[in-house]
Scaffold this active site. Structure first.
Site, short mmCIF file in Angstrom:
data_model
loop_
_atom_site.label_atom_id
_atom_site.label_comp_id
_atom_site.label_asym_id
_atom_site.label_seq_id
_atom_site.Cartn_x
_atom_site.Cartn_y
_atom_site.Cartn_z
CB CYS A 1 -50.99 20.81 -63.30
SG CYS A 1 -49.56 20.25 -62.33
CB CYS B 1 -40.67 -1.15 -47.69
SG CYS B 1 -39.08 -0.33 -47.49
CG ASN C 1 -39.62 11.36 -49.16
OD1 ASN C 1 -39.84 12.53 -49.42
ND2 ASN C 1 -38.37 10.87 -49.14
CG LEU D 1 -27.67 -6.00 -46.66
CD1 LEU D 1 -26.58 -6.74 -45.90
CD2 LEU D 1 -27.07 -5.20 -47.80
#
Length: 278
Positions: free
Chosen positions: A243, A186, A128, A68
């Site tokens: 790639c 985080c 992620n 929050l």
């Protein structure tokens, strides 16, 4: 549009780059948003307020007290509520005309392929690298524009990979899955609350510009923000010709593993940019 819609979206309609025709295009559009946390919250709020007609929100996580501080689509009374459901309730209060599809589920390969196929733009607000790479692979396969963002500590980044164009790089061109970068979450590193709002708002703006085909998007560019100095850097991106996802060495047909972390806190931080990719 009806009279109420003309009033609701009048400030968009006044813009010559949008007008009635552009607003009607937004009302007909469908955005797939993966993640309903720090980045996903402002993205969802602005897309709904702007009148995107259909918004599919995927997130298998529940609202937690620690969310929050920055995840503004949720509130204290919704702790333990699935984030996709919580976000849908908030958006209904902002713009009840938007058709919000809340998916509280983990997505396997076939489900992600289906969802991406039905969307006009895919927005990655996940947390992620395995999830981001899986989303990128499907967007390359389906040739769908992908708006990607990340934030951790005081650092943020945004890029657009418009995979409708053969010359556009993909996420894997910039951050190869075989690289050594590790998720910086985080929960361990912390994140400055307004940072996810800033980055999420840029993602929302890039999504709307892509839907409307106006201005110059961040396709072929990586936008970096240092939130402490409030300095922006724009880096030109080049397609990697070898790639493994979008280049001549592509192995896109190989099966993808199940995406197990469609969580809502998009705080896997910006990794170091591999040499030769920007």
């Amino acid at each position: 549009m009806n009279d109420d819609q003309l009033l609701r979206y009048s400030r968009h309609i006044l813009l010559p780059q949008i007008g009635i025709k552009g607003q009607e295009a937004l009302i007909r559009s469908h955005v797939l948003l993966i993640g309903a946390g720090g980045l996903g919250s402002p993205i969802a709020l602005y897309l709904a307020a702007s009148g995107v007609g259909k918004l599919t929100i995927c997130d298998s996580d529940k609202v937690d007290l620690t969310n929050l501080q920055r995840q503004i689509a949720h509130s204290t009374d919704r702790i333990d509520t699935p984030k996709s459901i919580s976000a849908r309730k908030t958006l209904a209060g902002i713009n009840p005309e938007v058709n919000v599809i809340a998916l509280n589920e983990r997505l396997d390969e076939s489900r992600l392929l289906q969802l991406v196929m039905d969307a006009d733009v895919v927005v990655d607000a996940s947390d992620n690298f395995p999830t981001r790479h899986a989303i990128n692979r499907v967007c390359v396969l389906r040739k769908k524009p992908l708006v990607s963002g990340a934030a951790v500590r005081f650092d943020g980044q945004v890029a657009v990979f418009d995979l409708r164009h053969a010359h556009s790089p993909c996420y894997h061109c910039l951050f190869p899955a075989s690289g050594e970068d590790q998720d910086t979450r985080c929960a361990v590193m912390g994140v400055f609350a307004p940072l996810v709002g800033i980055i999420g708002c840029v993602q929302a703006a890039e999504t709307l510009k892509t839907l409307l085909d106006i201005g110059q998007t961040l396709n072929n560019r990586l936008l970096l923000l240092d939130g402490l100095s409030m300095e922006w850097r724009s880096i030109r991106l080049n397609k990697d010709p070898v790639c493994k996802v979008c280049g001549t060495g592509a192995s896109i047909g190989e099966p993808m593993s199940e995406i197990r972390h469609m969580t809502a806190t998009p705080c896997a931080g910006p990794p170091n940019i591999p040499s030769g990719r920007a």
